[in-house]
Write a protein that holds these residues in place. Structure first.
Motif, PDB file in Angstrom:
ATOM      1  N   LEU A 292       0.801  -1.226   0.000  1.00  0.00           N
ATOM      2  CA  LEU A 292       0.000   0.000   0.000  1.00  0.00           C
ATOM      3  C   LEU A 292       0.830   1.270   0.000  1.00  0.00           C
ATOM      4  O   LEU A 292       0.410   2.279  -0.571  1.00  0.00           O
ATOM      5  CB  LEU A 292      -0.943   0.007   1.213  1.00  0.00           C
ATOM      6  CG  LEU A 292      -1.966  -1.131   1.289  1.00  0.00           C
ATOM      7  CD1 LEU A 292      -2.981  -0.849   2.390  1.00  0.00           C
ATOM      8  CD2 LEU A 292      -2.686  -1.323  -0.035  1.00  0.00           C
ATOM      9  N   PHE A 293       1.997   1.254   0.618  1.00  0.00           N
ATOM     10  CA  PHE A 293       2.777   2.481   0.783  1.00  0.00           C
ATOM     11  C   PHE A 293       3.998   2.547  -0.134  1.00  0.00           C
ATOM     12  O   PHE A 293       4.718   3.537  -0.115  1.00  0.00           O
ATOM     13  CB  PHE A 293       3.222   2.626   2.238  1.00  0.00           C
ATOM     14  CG  PHE A 293       2.104   2.948   3.191  1.00  0.00           C
ATOM     15  CD1 PHE A 293       1.763   4.257   3.472  1.00  0.00           C
ATOM     16  CD2 PHE A 293       1.376   1.929   3.792  1.00  0.00           C
ATOM     17  CE1 PHE A 293       0.728   4.562   4.353  1.00  0.00           C
ATOM     18  CE2 PHE A 293       0.344   2.209   4.667  1.00  0.00           C
ATOM     19  CZ  PHE A 293       0.007   3.529   4.952  1.00  0.00           C
ATOM     20  N   GLY A 294       4.245   1.510  -0.917  1.00  0.00           N
ATOM     21  CA  GLY A 294       5.355   1.560  -1.866  1.00  0.00           C
ATOM     22  C   GLY A 294       6.680   1.094  -1.297  1.00  0.00           C
ATOM     23  O   GLY A 294       7.608   0.807  -2.058  1.00  0.00           O
ATOM     24  N   ARG A 295       6.802   1.000   0.012  1.00  0.00           N
ATOM     25  CA  ARG A 295       7.992   0.470   0.668  1.00  0.00           C
ATOM     26  C   ARG A 295       7.580  -0.061   2.026  1.00  0.00           C
ATOM     27  O   ARG A 295       6.580   0.362   2.606  1.00  0.00           O
ATOM     28  CB  ARG A 295       9.095   1.531   0.812  1.00  0.00           C
ATOM     29  CG  ARG A 295       8.699   2.750   1.613  1.00  0.00           C
ATOM     30  CD  ARG A 295       9.892   3.683   1.851  1.00  0.00           C
ATOM     31  NE  ARG A 295      10.817   3.111   2.814  1.00  0.00           N
ATOM     32  CZ  ARG A 295      12.138   3.208   2.728  1.00  0.00           C
ATOM     33  NH1 ARG A 295      12.691   3.853   1.721  1.00  0.00           N
ATOM     34  NH2 ARG A 295      12.916   2.676   3.647  1.00  0.00           N
ATOM     35  N   ARG A 354      10.532  18.142   0.703  1.00  0.00           N
ATOM     36  CA  ARG A 354       9.730  16.926   0.775  1.00  0.00           C
ATOM     37  C   ARG A 354      10.398  15.920   1.712  1.00  0.00           C
ATOM     38  O   ARG A 354      11.581  15.610   1.556  1.00  0.00           O
ATOM     39  CB  ARG A 354       9.581  16.321  -0.623  1.00  0.00           C
ATOM     40  CG  ARG A 354       8.657  15.101  -0.689  1.00  0.00           C
ATOM     41  CD  ARG A 354       8.641  14.536  -2.101  1.00  0.00           C
ATOM     42  NE  ARG A 354       7.778  13.370  -2.216  1.00  0.00           N
ATOM     43  CZ  ARG A 354       6.528  13.394  -2.644  1.00  0.00           C
ATOM     44  NH1 ARG A 354       6.001  14.565  -3.039  1.00  0.00           N
ATOM     45  NH2 ARG A 354       5.805  12.294  -2.724  1.00  0.00           N
ATOM     46  N   PRO A 355       9.662  15.389   2.695  1.00  0.00           N
ATOM     47  CA  PRO A 355      10.261  14.412   3.612  1.00  0.00           C
ATOM     48  C   PRO A 355      10.692  13.146   2.868  1.00  0.00           C
ATOM     49  O   PRO A 355      10.131  12.795   1.831  1.00  0.00           O
ATOM     50  CB  PRO A 355       9.122  14.110   4.594  1.00  0.00           C
ATOM     51  CG  PRO A 355       8.170  15.249   4.465  1.00  0.00           C
ATOM     52  CD  PRO A 355       8.276  15.704   3.053  1.00  0.00           C
ATOM     53  N   GLY A 356      11.679  12.475   3.415  1.00  0.00           N
ATOM     54  CA  GLY A 356      12.125  11.225   2.824  1.00  0.00           C
ATOM     55  C   GLY A 356      11.026  10.173   2.876  1.00  0.00           C
ATOM     56  O   GLY A 356      10.146  10.198   3.748  1.00  0.00           O
ATOM     57  N   ALA A 357      11.085   9.237   1.930  1.00  0.00           N
ATOM     58  CA  ALA A 357      10.036   8.216   1.833  1.00  0.00           C
ATOM     59  C   ALA A 357       9.934   7.377   3.098  1.00  0.00           C
ATOM     60  O   ALA A 357       8.858   6.847   3.408  1.00  0.00           O
ATOM     61  CB  ALA A 357      10.310   7.324   0.624  1.00  0.00           C
ATOM     62  N   GLU A 358      11.030   7.256   3.842  1.00  0.00           N
ATOM     63  CA  GLU A 358      11.037   6.390   5.022  1.00  0.00           C
ATOM     64  C   GLU A 358      10.161   6.922   6.159  1.00  0.00           C
ATOM     65  O   GLU A 358       9.869   6.202   7.119  1.00  0.00           O
ATOM     66  CB  GLU A 358      12.464   6.188   5.519  1.00  0.00           C
ATOM     67  CG  GLU A 358      13.118   7.401   6.153  1.00  0.00           C
ATOM     68  CD  GLU A 358      13.748   8.350   5.130  1.00  0.00           C
ATOM     69  OE1 GLU A 358      14.449   9.303   5.542  1.00  0.00           O
ATOM     70  OE2 GLU A 358      13.535   8.119   3.919  1.00  0.00           O
ATOM     71  N   TRP A 359       9.715   8.191   6.058  1.00  0.00           N
ATOM     72  CA  TRP A 359       8.880   8.774   7.109  1.00  0.00           C
ATOM     73  C   TRP A 359       7.394   8.479   6.889  1.00  0.00           C
ATOM     74  O   TRP A 359       6.589   8.644   7.813  1.00  0.00           O
ATOM     75  CB  TRP A 359       9.097  10.283   7.195  1.00  0.00           C
ATOM     76  CG  TRP A 359      10.449  10.669   7.691  1.00  0.00           C
ATOM     77  CD1 TRP A 359      11.495  11.165   6.964  1.00  0.00           C
ATOM     78  CD2 TRP A 359      10.924  10.579   9.037  1.00  0.00           C
ATOM     79  NE1 TRP A 359      12.585  11.385   7.767  1.00  0.00           N
ATOM     80  CE2 TRP A 359      12.263  11.033   9.047  1.00  0.00           C
ATOM     81  CE3 TRP A 359      10.351  10.159  10.237  1.00  0.00           C
ATOM     82  CZ2 TRP A 359      13.021  11.083  10.211  1.00  0.00           C
ATOM     83  CZ3 TRP A 359      11.112  10.204  11.401  1.00  0.00           C
ATOM     84  CH2 TRP A 359      12.426  10.666  11.376  1.00  0.00           C
ATOM     85  N   MET A 363       2.470  10.288   0.676  1.00  0.00           N
ATOM     86  CA  MET A 363       2.266   9.012  -0.008  1.00  0.00           C
ATOM     87  C   MET A 363       3.227   8.889  -1.186  1.00  0.00           C
ATOM     88  O   MET A 363       3.387   9.822  -1.973  1.00  0.00           O
ATOM     89  CB  MET A 363       0.824   8.890  -0.500  1.00  0.00           C
ATOM     90  CG  MET A 363       0.552   7.626  -1.293  1.00  0.00           C
ATOM     91  SD  MET A 363       1.016   6.071  -0.461  1.00  0.00           S
ATOM     92  CE  MET A 363      -0.282   5.944   0.765  1.00  0.00           C
ATOM     93  N   ALA A 364       3.861   7.743  -1.283  1.00  0.00           N
ATOM     94  CA  ALA A 364       4.772   7.489  -2.397  1.00  0.00           C
ATOM     95  C   ALA A 364       3.968   7.247  -3.675  1.00  0.00           C
ATOM     96  O   ALA A 364       2.895   6.652  -3.650  1.00  0.00           O
ATOM     97  CB  ALA A 364       5.644   6.271  -2.094  1.00  0.00           C
ATOM     98  N   VAL A 365       4.495   7.719  -4.787  1.00  0.00           N
ATOM     99  CA  VAL A 365       3.905   7.425  -6.089  1.00  0.00           C
ATOM    100  C   VAL A 365       4.439   6.069  -6.541  1.00  0.00           C
ATOM    101  O   VAL A 365       5.649   5.869  -6.630  1.00  0.00           O
ATOM    102  CB  VAL A 365       4.260   8.515  -7.122  1.00  0.00           C
ATOM    103  CG1 VAL A 365       3.739   8.142  -8.504  1.00  0.00           C
ATOM    104  CG2 VAL A 365       3.705   9.863  -6.683  1.00  0.00           C
ATOM    105  N   LYS A 366       3.535   5.148  -6.818  1.00  0.00           N
ATOM    106  CA  LYS A 366       3.930   3.793  -7.197  1.00  0.00           C
ATOM    107  C   LYS A 366       3.775   3.617  -8.714  1.00  0.00           C
ATOM    108  O   LYS A 366       2.813   4.096  -9.310  1.00  0.00           O
ATOM    109  CB  LYS A 366       3.076   2.758  -6.456  1.00  0.00           C
ATOM    110  CG  LYS A 366       3.149   2.862  -4.935  1.00  0.00           C
ATOM    111  CD  LYS A 366       2.445   1.704  -4.257  1.00  0.00           C
ATOM    112  CE  LYS A 366       0.945   1.792  -4.351  1.00  0.00           C
ATOM    113  NZ  LYS A 366       0.361   2.821  -3.469  1.00  0.00           N
ATOM    114  N   THR A 367       4.741   2.936  -9.315  1.00  0.00           N
ATOM    115  CA  THR A 367       4.644   2.608 -10.736  1.00  0.00           C
ATOM    116  C   THR A 367       3.667   1.458 -10.918  1.00  0.00           C
ATOM    117  O   THR A 367       3.715   0.471 -10.184  1.00  0.00           O
ATOM    118  CB  THR A 367       6.028   2.202 -11.287  1.00  0.00           C
ATOM    119  OG1 THR A 367       6.951   3.263 -11.066  1.00  0.00           O
ATOM    120  CG2 THR A 367       5.943   1.912 -12.777  1.00  0.00           C
ATOM    121  N   LEU A 368       2.787   1.585 -11.898  1.00  0.00           N
ATOM    122  CA  LEU A 368       1.865   0.487 -12.173  1.00  0.00           C
ATOM    123  C   LEU A 368       2.638  -0.752 -12.594  1.00  0.00           C
ATOM    124  O   LEU A 368       3.631  -0.668 -13.316  1.00  0.00           O
ATOM    125  CB  LEU A 368       0.886   0.866 -13.289  1.00  0.00           C
ATOM    126  CG  LEU A 368      -0.053   2.050 -13.053  1.00  0.00           C
ATOM    127  CD1 LEU A 368      -1.067   2.130 -14.195  1.00  0.00           C
ATOM    128  CD2 LEU A 368      -0.761   1.945 -11.717  1.00  0.00           C
TER     129      LEU A 368
END
Length: 518
Positions: A292-295, A354-359, A363-368
Motif C-alpha cells: 500500500l505504501f510503496g515500501r 519533501r520528507p524522505g520516503a522512510e517517514w 504518499m509514495a507514487v507507485k509505478t503500475l
C-alpha cells in the motif's frame, strides 16, 4: 445507440459481488489505525517532519482501485465518486473493494508472482493453478498462517496448485529453504549457507538446520507428469557432505517435537503458525505495508534480520501483534491500513523540503505493474472482457506477451524500471494500436455519439486513462487541438477530428501519469 448503451453498461461495472464486512471488527480496526497514525505522528514531531495534506478524491479513488482491485476505476465509478457529497464515501469504497472478488483475484495474482516470479525460467511451468488455489483461500478468508502452512506441506503434481512453488525451485531443499525464509519470514538465512552471516547473528548451521525441514523433498516423473512428494528415508547433506540429521527453527535453541508421521515439512508448519514464531506475522504485515505504501516499514522486505534497529520497529511489532490477535486475517489487516490518515495522505507535497520516503509523511507514487496497466487498458479503453485478450494460457495470450515484455523482477514499487526499448515497444505496440487505430470500437466509439458534447468526450478520455477530469488548462489545449482548421467539408472535418481524438487518447496512454498510482 447500441454501442453507447453497451459502453455505459461496461463502464458501470463496479467491484463485483461485494460481501458484507463484519461490523464487530470495526472498533479494533479503528483503534489500530489510530495507533499507527499516533506512532507516525510522534516520529514526525521528533524529527520536525511536516506531513502532506489529505489526497483529493480523484487521487484517492485511483489509488484504492489500483491497490485493492489491481485496475483503475471504471469511468462511471470514478465519475460517481467525484460527484458524491457523502462524507463516508471513502470508507464505503474501501469496504466494497476489500470484500469483492476483485480484491481476492488481485491479491492472489500478487502472491502467485511472489511465490513463482514471472520472469524466472521456471515460468515455463503454468502457475494458473497456484493462483486459483490462492484465490479460493482468500475468498474463503482462510487465515494467512493456514494458507502458508497448507502451501508448505503440499504434495502432488506440479501442475496442480501449490506444488508449483517447490517445482519452480526443482524441489531442491536449499533453494526452497531460501525462498521460504525470504518470503514468509523476511530473513536472509541463505547468506549463511557457505559461512557465518557477515552482518547478522546467523551461523552456517542455522541455514542448514532450517533447510533440513525440506530435506525429504523429492520430485519425480509419474507418467507424463512431474510429482512433488516426501521421502522419509532421504536426508540432507551440506555442501561438504555432512549429514544434517536434526532440523531446527530459526532462533530457537531446542529441537522441535517429532512429527508422528516423520514429516519434517509438517514440523515446520506447526511452528510457523504458533505465537512462538515472531517472524511470520512481522514479515506479512511488512509486505502488506509495502503493497500500500510503496515500501516496507523495514527495507528490504525480505531482509528484516536486524529490524529492531529500524526507525519503525515499534510500529512493526505492534502491527504484527495486532495481526496475530486478528487471527491472521488479511482482509482485516488491509482494512486497518487503508483506514489510516497515512494511507489517505496526498502524494503531492506543497512544502519546501519533501520528507524522505522512510517517514511515510507523503504518499509514495507507485509505478503500475504491467498487469495493472494492461488490465486498465482492456477495461477502460478496449472496453472488452478477459476472453477477448487471446488464448487463456497466460504464457501465450496478448496479456501474457505484454507482461513478459514489460515485467522487471528487481524493480521496487516506487521505481520506473523500463528502458527506452520497452517504452518504445509500448508506444508503438499492438496494445496501443488496438486502442487508437480504430474509432469504431472501445472508448473512441463513444466519442461519436451526438449525446456527448465535446466537454463530455474529453471527460471520458481523462477519466478512462487518468481517473480524473481535465484541468481548465488541459481542456483549453485539447479543445484547441481538436478544433484546428481541417478538411474542406463536414465529412472530412469529422474524420480528421476523430483521428485527433485517437491521437489525444494515445498521448494520454503514453503519459507518465497514466503509468502511475498516486
Amino acid at each position: 445507440m447500441s454501442t453507447v448503451l453497451l459502453a455505459t453498461i461496461l463502464l458501470g461495472i463496479a467491484a463485483g459481488s461485494a460481501r458484507a464486512a463484519d461490523p464487530a471488527a470495526g472498533d479494533a480496526e479503528a483503534a489500530m489505525a489510530a495507533r499507527i497514525d499516533g506512532l507516525l505522528s510522534d516520529a514526525w514531531q521528533e524529527a520536525e517532519v511536516q506531513p502532506a495534506g489529505p489526497a483529493d478524491d480523484a487521487e484517492f479513488c485511483r489509488r484504492v482501485w489500483f491497490d485493492f482491485a489491481g485496475v483503475a476505476p471504471p469511468v462511471s465509478v470514478v465519475r460517481a465518486f467525484l460527484t458524491d457529497p457523502a462524507p463516508d464515501k471513502r470508507d464505503r469504497m474501501v469496504r466494497r473493494l476489500l470484500h469483492s472478488r476483485r480484491f481476492d483475484h488481485h491479491l492472489s495474482e500478487r502472491f502467485s508472482e511472489l511465490l513463482v516470479p514471472a520472469d524466472d525460467p521456471a515460468q515455463a511451468l503454468d502457475t494458473r493453478p497456484l493462483q486459483v488455489w490462492l484465490e479460493e483461500r482468500f475468498r474463503r478468508d482462510t487465515p494467512y498462517d493456514h494458507v502458508v502452512a497448507d502451501l508448505l506441506v503440499a504434495s502432488g503434481p506440479v501442475d496442480q496448485g501449490p506444488a508449483v512453488f517447490f517445482a519452480s525451485r526443482e524441489s531442491e531443499p536449499t533453494r526452497v529453504a531460501t525462498a521460504t525464509s525470504q518470503i514468509f519470514l523476511g530473513l536472509q538465512l541463505q547468506c549463511a549457507q557457505c559461512h557465518d552471516h557477515p552482518f547478522d547473528d546467523w551461523k552456517q548451521e542455522d541455514f542448514w538446520n532450517f533447510a533440513a525441514f525440506f530435506g525429504q523433498l523429492r520430485q519425480r516423473a509419474v507418467g507424463n507428469r512431474q510429482w512433488v512428494e516426501d521421502d522419509r528415508n532421504q536426508q540432507l547433506r551440506t555442501t561438504e557432505g555432512t549429514l544434517v540429521s536434526t532440523p531446527m527453527y530459526p532462533g530457537v535453541s531446542q529441537p522441535p517435537e517429532p512429527d508422528p508421521a516423520g514429516l519434517r515439512r509438517r514440523q515446520l508448519t506447526i511452528w510457523l503458525a504458533s505465537r512462538d514464531n515472531p517472524y511470520l506475522a512481522r514479515a506479512a504485515v511488512n509486505r502488506a505495508w509495502q503493497h500500500l505504501f510503496g515500501r516496507g516499514l523495514v527495507e528490504p522486505v525480505d531482509a528484516m534480520d536486524a529490524y529492531q534497529h529500524s526507525r519503525h520497529s515499534q510500529l512493526l511489532d505492534e502491527l504484527a501483534e495486532y495481526f496475530v490477535d486478528q487471527r491472521f486475517d488479511l482482509r482485516a489487516l488491509y482494512a486497518t491500513l487503508a483506514a489510516t490518515d497515512a494511507y489517505r495522505r496526498s502524494s503531492v507535497y506543497r512544502g519546501a523540503d519533501r520528507p524522505g520516503a522512510e517517514w511515510f509523511a507523503v504518499m509514495a507514487v507507485k509505478t503500475l505493474t504491467p498487469a495493472q496497466y494492461f488490465d486498465t487498458l482492456v477495461q477502460n479503453v478496449w472496453m472488452s472482457g478477459p476472453a477477448d485478450t487471446g488464448p487463456t494460457d497466460p504464457r501465450t495470450s496478448i496479456r501474457g506477451r505484454f507482461l513478459t515484455r514489460m515485467r522487471m523482477r528487481s524493480a521496487t514499487p516506487t521505481e520506473y524500471p523500463h528502458g527506452v526499448l520497452q517504452a518504445l515497444a509500448t508506444m508503438n505496440g499492438p496494445e496501443l494500436q488496438r486502442a487508437t487505430m480504430s474509432t469504431d470500437v472501445g472508448v473512441l466509439a463513444t466519442m461519436k455519439t451526438p449525446l456527448f458534447s465535446e466537454e463530455d468526450q474529453l471527460d471520458v478520455l481523462y477519466l478512462a486513462t487518468l481517473s480524473r477530469f481535465p484541468s481548465d488548462q488541459e481542456r483549453r489545449r485539447c479543445e484547441a487541438f481538436l478544433n484546428e482548421q481541417a478538411g474542406d467539408n463536414e465529412e472530412a472535418a469529422m474524420a480528421i477530428r476523430n483521428e485527433r481524438f485517437a491521437d489525444l487518447l494515445w498521448a494520454l496512454l503514453c503519459s507518465t501519469e497514466c503509468a502511475m498510482c498516486p
